[in-house]
Scaffold this motif. Sequence first.
Motif, PDB file in Angstrom:
ATOM      1  N   MET A 107       0.831  -1.215   0.000  1.00 18.77           N
ATOM      2  CA  MET A 107       0.000   0.000   0.000  1.00 18.77           C
ATOM      3  C   MET A 107       0.865   1.265   0.000  1.00 18.77           C
ATOM      4  O   MET A 107       0.571   2.233  -0.706  1.00 18.77           O
ATOM      5  CB  MET A 107      -0.906   0.003   1.233  1.00 18.77           C
ATOM      6  CG  MET A 107      -2.067  -0.969   1.158  1.00 18.77           C
ATOM      7  SD  MET A 107      -3.045  -0.941   2.692  1.00 18.77           S
ATOM      8  CE  MET A 107      -4.272  -2.187   2.311  1.00 18.77           C
ATOM      9  N   ILE A 108       1.912   1.252   0.805  1.00 14.68           N
ATOM     10  CA  ILE A 108       2.803   2.422   0.868  1.00 14.68           C
ATOM     11  C   ILE A 108       3.550   2.597  -0.446  1.00 14.68           C
ATOM     12  O   ILE A 108       3.610   3.704  -1.012  1.00 14.68           O
ATOM     13  CB  ILE A 108       3.800   2.252   2.029  1.00 14.68           C
ATOM     14  CG1 ILE A 108       3.053   2.266   3.360  1.00 14.68           C
ATOM     15  CG2 ILE A 108       4.860   3.348   1.999  1.00 14.68           C
ATOM     16  CD1 ILE A 108       3.840   1.680   4.505  1.00 14.68           C
ATOM     17  N   LEU A 109       4.108   1.490  -0.942  1.00 14.02           N
ATOM     18  CA  LEU A 109       4.871   1.559  -2.190  1.00 14.02           C
ATOM     19  C   LEU A 109       3.980   1.999  -3.341  1.00 14.02           C
ATOM     20  O   LEU A 109       4.400   2.793  -4.200  1.00 14.02           O
ATOM     21  CB  LEU A 109       5.487   0.191  -2.475  1.00 14.02           C
ATOM     22  CG  LEU A 109       6.502   0.125  -3.613  1.00 14.02           C
ATOM     23  CD1 LEU A 109       7.714   0.994  -3.296  1.00 14.02           C
ATOM     24  CD2 LEU A 109       6.946  -1.322  -3.852  1.00 14.02           C
ATOM     25  N   TRP A 110       2.736   1.513  -3.351  1.00 12.86           N
ATOM     26  CA  TRP A 110       1.821   1.876  -4.446  1.00 12.86           C
ATOM     27  C   TRP A 110       1.583   3.383  -4.463  1.00 12.86           C
ATOM     28  O   TRP A 110       1.657   4.018  -5.517  1.00 12.86           O
ATOM     29  CB  TRP A 110       0.485   1.129  -4.304  1.00 12.86           C
ATOM     30  CG  TRP A 110      -0.379   1.240  -5.528  1.00 12.86           C
ATOM     31  CD1 TRP A 110      -0.481   0.354  -6.550  1.00 12.86           C
ATOM     32  CD2 TRP A 110      -1.225   2.356  -5.870  1.00 12.86           C
ATOM     33  NE1 TRP A 110      -1.338   0.837  -7.508  1.00 12.86           N
ATOM     34  CE2 TRP A 110      -1.816   2.059  -7.123  1.00 12.86           C
ATOM     35  CE3 TRP A 110      -1.539   3.553  -5.248  1.00 12.86           C
ATOM     36  CZ2 TRP A 110      -2.699   2.917  -7.754  1.00 12.86           C
ATOM     37  CZ3 TRP A 110      -2.432   4.428  -5.894  1.00 12.86           C
ATOM     38  CH2 TRP A 110      -2.992   4.110  -7.121  1.00 12.86           C
ATOM     39  N   LEU A 111       1.267   3.959  -3.296  1.00 13.65           N
ATOM     40  CA  LEU A 111       1.015   5.407  -3.246  1.00 13.65           C
ATOM     41  C   LEU A 111       2.247   6.193  -3.696  1.00 13.65           C
ATOM     42  O   LEU A 111       2.145   7.154  -4.468  1.00 13.65           O
ATOM     43  CB  LEU A 111       0.643   5.839  -1.828  1.00 13.65           C
ATOM     44  CG  LEU A 111      -0.766   5.600  -1.321  1.00 13.65           C
ATOM     45  CD1 LEU A 111      -0.939   6.241   0.051  1.00 13.65           C
ATOM     46  CD2 LEU A 111      -1.823   6.172  -2.278  1.00 13.65           C
ATOM     47  N   GLU A 112       3.408   5.779  -3.191  1.00 13.45           N
ATOM     48  CA  GLU A 112       4.625   6.537  -3.491  1.00 13.45           C
ATOM     49  C   GLU A 112       4.966   6.482  -4.980  1.00 13.45           C
ATOM     50  O   GLU A 112       5.261   7.510  -5.592  1.00 13.45           O
ATOM     51  CB  GLU A 112       5.795   5.995  -2.656  1.00 13.45           C
ATOM     52  CG  GLU A 112       7.064   6.821  -2.774  1.00 13.45           C
ATOM     53  CD  GLU A 112       6.897   8.239  -2.245  1.00 13.45           C
ATOM     54  OE1 GLU A 112       6.060   8.467  -1.357  1.00 13.45           O
ATOM     55  OE2 GLU A 112       7.626   9.123  -2.747  1.00 13.45           O
TER      56      GLU A 112
END
Length: 249
Positions: free
Chosen positions: A32-37
């Motif tokens: 989820m974090i990697l996707w947003l970034e």
Amino acid sequence: MHVSMIELKAALRRCFEATGYFVGNYEDAANMILWLEKHGLNGLSELERALPFIGEDSTKEASSVIYEDSTSAIIDSNGRSALNCIAASVDLAHAKALENGIATVTVHNCHNRMFILKALTDCGRRGISVAAYWQNGSQTVTEHTAAIKAGERYPSYSEATTTLSSNEEDKQALTIICSSRVDLTSSLQRSKGNQNARYISAKQVELNKEYSVDNGIDIDEALWAQINKIGEGVLVENNERSRQGAGGR
């Protein structure tokens, strides 16, 4: 400093594993974090705000369904981060929409709701149109919407400052609407009366990803050090086992 996506994902997985997230949950959280970034939606900034609290998730009650019928559900996340629980809520809305055409799931007591975009995108790619809506702030209320068409690869996202007063019921709440029959992306993106609106189209999200793939990800050195420091909890455990002859690092 500059890191590869693979390095960042591995460090995030260790970080969440060390804070007590279960197998599967820590994979979801890292993704989820990697996707947003990598899609230009500030995943690392969101993580920085969440990081002081993620260790508390393991001490909180699991999310519970407090109401459910064939097309709707209300879930209490008991103060957990969306990193730890929101994917399951989207899956529930998806399953109900597959069976009944449309479904609404409302989630209460959930933090870091921006992280829903990864789960929402996965749902859209499985052929269900999805929209999510939430409000944030006490003094000044901002509205946020994210949506994806059925079968599309990228969602759109919008946020705006409103003149609405803060409502205790809406704090930390989020509404998910799924439909196998209706395109939900056009009806929720432009609320009237909003100010300082920011709209990021699905095309711009796609372009942001292409830029990240070509140029990698920049991360603040202090945040990178903090992520790896927390992740050392996993490595320390391995070292102890290693000293007992259970295997090397």
